[in-house]
Structures are given as C-alpha cells and as structure tokens.
Design a protein around this motif. Structure first.
Motif, PDB file in Angstrom:
ATOM      1  N   THR A  94       0.846  -1.189   0.000  1.00 37.22           N
ATOM      2  CA  THR A  94       0.000   0.000   0.000  1.00 37.22           C
ATOM      3  C   THR A  94       0.883   1.240   0.000  1.00 37.22           C
ATOM      4  OG1 THR A  94      -0.065   0.176   2.408  1.00 37.22           O
ATOM      5  CG2 THR A  94      -1.761  -1.219   1.359  1.00 37.22           C
ATOM      6  N   GLN A  95       0.277   2.381  -0.316  1.00 37.96           N
ATOM      7  CA  GLN A  95       1.023   3.636  -0.226  1.00 37.96           C
ATOM      8  C   GLN A  95       1.478   3.877   1.208  1.00 37.96           C
ATOM      9  OE1 GLN A  95      -1.565   6.632  -1.943  1.00 37.96           O
ATOM     10  NE2 GLN A  95      -0.792   6.237  -4.006  1.00 37.96           N
ATOM     11  N   GLN A  96       0.654   3.505   2.169  1.00 38.10           N
ATOM     12  CA  GLN A  96       1.008   3.681   3.581  1.00 38.10           C
ATOM     13  C   GLN A  96       2.248   2.862   3.936  1.00 38.10           C
ATOM     14  OE1 GLN A  96      -0.626   5.728   6.138  1.00 38.10           O
ATOM     15  NE2 GLN A  96       1.413   5.300   6.947  1.00 38.10           N
ATOM     16  N   GLN A  97       2.304   1.614   3.484  1.00 34.37           N
ATOM     17  CA  GLN A  97       3.450   0.763   3.787  1.00 34.37           C
ATOM     18  C   GLN A  97       4.730   1.334   3.184  1.00 34.37           C
ATOM     19  OE1 GLN A  97       1.527  -2.738   2.130  1.00 34.37           O
ATOM     20  NE2 GLN A  97       1.584  -3.751   4.132  1.00 34.37           N
ATOM     21  N   VAL A  98       4.647   1.790   1.950  1.00 36.62           N
ATOM     22  CA  VAL A  98       5.813   2.387   1.298  1.00 36.62           C
ATOM     23  C   VAL A  98       6.220   3.660   2.039  1.00 36.62           C
ATOM     24  CG1 VAL A  98       6.680   3.473  -0.814  1.00 36.62           C
ATOM     25  CG2 VAL A  98       5.328   1.360  -0.948  1.00 36.62           C
ATOM     26  N   ALA A  99       5.245   4.480   2.367  1.00 37.69           N
ATOM     27  CA  ALA A  99       5.524   5.732   3.085  1.00 37.69           C
ATOM     28  C   ALA A  99       6.210   5.455   4.416  1.00 37.69           C
ATOM     29  CB  ALA A  99       4.230   6.515   3.301  1.00 37.69           C
ATOM     30  N   ASP A 100       5.754   4.433   5.135  1.00 35.20           N
ATOM     31  CA  ASP A 100       6.366   4.089   6.424  1.00 35.20           C
ATOM     32  C   ASP A 100       7.836   3.712   6.263  1.00 35.20           C
ATOM     33  OD1 ASP A 100       3.950   4.564   7.699  1.00 35.20           O
ATOM     34  OD2 ASP A 100       3.425   2.429   7.877  1.00 35.20           O
ATOM     35  N   VAL A 101       8.139   2.909   5.252  1.00 43.57           N
ATOM     36  CA  VAL A 101       9.522   2.484   5.019  1.00 43.57           C
ATOM     37  C   VAL A 101      10.397   3.663   4.604  1.00 43.57           C
ATOM     38  CG1 VAL A 101      11.007   1.073   3.546  1.00 43.57           C
ATOM     39  CG2 VAL A 101       8.910   0.096   4.479  1.00 43.57           C
TER      40      VAL A 101
END
Length: 105
Positions: free
Chosen positions: A20-27
């Motif tokens: 998800t965009q959220q997962q990428v953003a977190d990393v």
C-alpha cells in the motif's frame, strides 16, 4: 516492463509487490500523500527515496528510472533478471533453465 513515466512505474511496481502507499511511506519515512504525488507525477521522488524504494521493491535504481543510454537498458534488464533468478529455489532454477534452453532453440 511497459514504457511508463517514473511515477507510473513506481506505482506499478508497488502494486505488483502488494504494498500500500502507507506501507511504502512508512519504510521511506514520508507521508502517503507524498507517495500519491510521486505516483501521479505531481512531485519528483528524491534520490534518497528512489534508492530506498528500489531496495524495498528489490530492483536497481537503474531499472527503476529506465535510463535510455545505449546498452544501459539491457544492462538494467539483465540485473533485474539476475535479481529475480536469485530468489528462486534450486528446483525452480533448474526448471527455468530448461525453459530458457527451449526458448533459445
């Protein structure tokens, strides 16, 4: 991979990996809005983020940006193939080798 703008390429790879965009953003330590803006070509991804994104997805930055220098694209494709092959089990590597031998006849 299809010939896409960088943002579309980033999105396509993210979706292929099931992220998800959220997962990428977190990393990447950015906001999901930043990822959305990059994917929609409203903003450019920083070099630091590009490097970390490529690492997250398991590709090279060269492959990600799709440089068009003569011979460069095929080198990036070769690197991507090697990267994917390295992920295979020995049994699947043997199967792939048989398929490649058939294709090359």
């Amino acid at each position: 991979m299809k010939d896409l703008e960088l943002g579309a390429r980033i999105k396509e790879l993210r979706i292929e990996k099931g992220l998800t965009q959220q997962q990428v953003a977190d990393v990447l330590d950015v906001t999901p809005g930043y990822i959305s803006n990059v994917e929609n070509n409203r903003t450019a991804m920083s070099i630091h983020c590009l490097a970390n994104y490529a690492k997250l997805i398991g590709i090279t930055v060269d492959y990600l940006i799709g440089a068009q220098e003569e011979g460069y694209s095929s080198h990036a494709l070769d690197a991507e193939l090697v990267n994917e092959i390295n992920k295979l089990s020995d049994d699947n590597k043997n199967k792939l080798l048989k398929v490649l031998k058939i294709i090359n006849k």
